[in-house]
Design an enzyme around this catalytic site. Structure first.
Site, PDB file in Angstrom:
ATOM      1  N   GLU A 195      -5.407  -8.541   0.586  1.00  0.00           N
ATOM      2  CA  GLU A 195      -6.058  -8.227   1.869  1.00  0.00           C
ATOM      3  C   GLU A 195      -7.533  -7.990   1.629  1.00  0.00           C
ATOM      4  O   GLU A 195      -7.923  -7.329   0.664  1.00  0.00           O
ATOM      5  CB  GLU A 195      -5.512  -6.944   2.521  1.00  0.00           C
ATOM      6  CG  GLU A 195      -4.184  -7.074   3.168  1.00  0.00           C
ATOM      7  CD  GLU A 195      -3.721  -5.757   3.819  1.00  0.00           C
ATOM      8  OE1 GLU A 195      -4.569  -4.938   4.245  1.00  0.00           O
ATOM      9  OE2 GLU A 195      -2.510  -5.556   3.869  1.00  0.00           O
ATOM     10  N   GLU A 223       0.807  -1.224   0.000  1.00  0.00           N
ATOM     11  CA  GLU A 223       0.000   0.000   0.000  1.00  0.00           C
ATOM     12  C   GLU A 223       0.841   1.276   0.000  1.00  0.00           C
ATOM     13  O   GLU A 223       0.776   2.068   0.951  1.00  0.00           O
ATOM     14  CB  GLU A 223      -0.965   0.000   1.197  1.00  0.00           C
ATOM     15  CG  GLU A 223      -1.917  -1.187   1.192  1.00  0.00           C
ATOM     16  CD  GLU A 223      -2.934  -1.144   2.330  1.00  0.00           C
ATOM     17  OE1 GLU A 223      -2.818  -0.281   3.215  1.00  0.00           O
ATOM     18  OE2 GLU A 223      -3.845  -1.985   2.331  1.00  0.00           O
TER      19      GLU A 223
HETATM   20  O1  IFM Z   1      -4.259  -3.056   9.069  1.00  0.00           O
HETATM   21  C1  IFM Z   1      -4.199  -2.542   7.776  1.00  0.00           C
HETATM   22  C2  IFM Z   1      -3.025  -3.126   7.027  1.00  0.00           C
HETATM   23  O2  IFM Z   1      -1.819  -2.913   7.685  1.00  0.00           O
HETATM   24  C3  IFM Z   1      -2.923  -2.492   5.666  1.00  0.00           C
HETATM   25  N1  IFM Z   1      -4.184  -2.565   4.973  1.00  0.00           N
HETATM   26  C4  IFM Z   1      -5.362  -2.151   5.665  1.00  0.00           C
HETATM   27  C5  IFM Z   1      -5.464  -2.846   7.008  1.00  0.00           C
HETATM   28  C6  IFM Z   1      -6.731  -2.386   7.749  1.00  0.00           C
HETATM   29  O3  IFM Z   1      -6.726  -1.017   7.938  1.00  0.00           O
END
Ligand code: IFM
Length: 459
Positions: free
Chosen positions: A366, A168
């Site tokens: 994710e 990210e």
């Molecule tokens: O916890 C975070 C993760 O570190 C990166 N993506 C989003 C998740 C939830 O906010």
């Protein structure tokens, strides 16, 4: 199911994920240096509950507990991140062998259980000395990242086949350097655009080195978002959100250029001293796969003070430098993060992204949700039907995207353990497993059992 470095895509392969600063704790152990998150969390007012990652889930000390949970869950792979300050406490030069020992044991323990390791090289814990030298807005950080990535690959590349360079980068650049919501907490839009370019350059240089060393499974993880204008008047603002959130990464990665509408907003990306000859050629074509993190869609409206849209995007205004007259309008139902629950957003995003990165397999790296978790069974374990429903409906959305032609190979649930949720501290819980804050004992939730059953039922 796994063919070489990537899942073969015949059926969806399942995994779960964590990140070093969110779970490891032991931030002073075995020669680890300070990271920007240690420094940021120590500043009053940065983390809602005043906490930090110094204890987190204690995973550095409880590796066997985590491995047992992963083995029992039956996942095809585990996505974890490597803490750069454990490997190079100064961000360059000297290697700390004790830091490597932990990841050696983690990788070996996963392989012993038939779980493929997927290593993320950078999930936000920049060594503090590199921030002191200018951080991601400084070009040198990209060069240091490529060196660090090479070092890690030399040590673990005989056993790890799936490599994510960055997690990210939008958050690193825009929440970290423009909005001040994440470490290092700077509020400078131009610095954020320089950071974005250097993150991409660091990715490109690292991917090149890893490929030259024989790696075939190198990707990047982006938190892309489907952008849905609420009205025709909002089309322009939605295009800008898409440019700053999605295309700032995808255009260089696929086409080796920044789009004209982004260049109009972002003076640093027009600066030859920032974007130097050859940089974009290094970034283009660097992906063996693309990781997509999805939580919620962005519904964009023209800001209307009468509708309570004071300050455009509200507290997010600064995260989109150059965009002021837009508002986000998430609908109900929402998670504890205030994020709209909309599985159709994941289907839309995957189909759209597959069209934007032709020929590159996608992994959902994710997806998950924070809920209140206030119901327990007779044994005291959390019963979380809302999380089960979230996972179930989003997995179904991935399957629809696959049927619609998107080459999506994997679904990775965020996250194995309730952990340090950045600026939200420990107040937001995304885990399949609860972690007792006093004892750090792991207690699987109903969603963990559901996910294990779902994985076992997959042919
Ligand atoms: O916890 C975070 C993760 O570190 C990166 N993506 C989003 C998740 C939830 O906010």
């Amino acid at each position: 199911m796994m063919s070489g470095h990537l899942p073969d895509g015949k059926v969806l392969a399942y995994g779960t994920a964590t990140a070093s600063y969110q779970v490891e704790g032991s931030t002073n152990a075995d020669g680890r240096g300070p990271s920007i998150w240690d420094t940021f969390a120590a500043k009053p007012g940065t983390i809602v509950d005043g906490s930090d990652g110094s204890v987190a889930c204690g995973s550095y000390e409880r590796l066997d507990d985590d491995l047992a949970l992963l083995g029992e869950l039956g996942v095809a792979f585990y996505r974890f991140s490597i803490a750069w300050p454990r490997i190079q406490p100064d961000g360059q030069g000297r290697i700390e062998p004790r830091g490597f020992d932990y990841y050696d044991r983690l990788v070996d323990g996963l392989l012993d259980r038939g779980v493929a390791p997927m290593a993320t090289l950078y999930h936000w814990d920049l060594p503090q000395p590199l921030e002191d030298a200018g951080g991601w807005p400084a070009r040198d950080t990209a060069l240091r990242f490529a060196d660090y990535a090479t070092t890690v690959h030399e040590r673990l590349g005989d056993r790890v086949q799936l490599w994510a360079t960055l997690n990210e980068p939008w958050c690193s650049a825009f929440l970290g350097y423009a909005a001040g919501k994440h470490a290092p907490g700077r509020e400078d839009g131009d610095a954020a655009y320089r950071a974005a370019h250097h993150l991409l350059l660091g990715h490109g240089l690292a991917a090149k080195r890893l490929h030259e060393s024989g790696a075939e499974g190198v990707g990047i993880v982006l938190n892309l978002t489907p952008v849905w204008p609420e009205t025709d008047e909002a089309n322009g603002a939605a295009r800008v959100v898409d440019a700053i959130h999605n295309r700032v990464w995808l255009d260089p990665l696929v086409h080796g250029r920044y789009a004209d509408d982004l260049l109009d907003l972002a003076a640093p990306l027009r600066d030859d001293d920032v974007v130097r000859d050859g940089d974009l050629a290094t970034v283009a074509g660097s992906l063996d796969w693309l990781g997509v993190n999805y939580y919620t869609p962005a519904r964009v409206a023209v800001a209307d003070p009468d509708a309570g849209d004071e300050g455009g995007l509200g507290q997010m205004t600064q995260a989109y430098p150059g965009l002021a007259d837009a508002a986000f309008r998430p609908r109900a139902p929402r998670t504890e993060m205030g994020w709209e629950i909309e599985p159709a957003g994941l289907e839309d995003l995957l189909v759209q992204t597959a069209g934007r990165v032709p020929g590159v397999p996608l992994l959902v790296t994710e997806n998950g949700a924070a809920f209140g978790d206030d119901e327990r069974d007779a044994d005291g374990a959390i019963v979380d039907p809302d999380r089960i429903d979230y996972l179930d409906t989003h997995i179904a959305a991935v399957e629809r995207a696959r049927q619609g032609g998107a080459d999506v190979r994997a679904y990775i649930a965020w996250t194995l353990l309730d952990n340090f949720e950045w600026a939200e501290g420990y107040t937001k819980k995304f885990g399949l497993v609860e972690v007792d804050p006093e004892t750090l004992r792991r207690i699987p939730k109903a969603s963990y059992r559901w996910y294990a059953d779902h994985i076992r039922a997959t042919p």
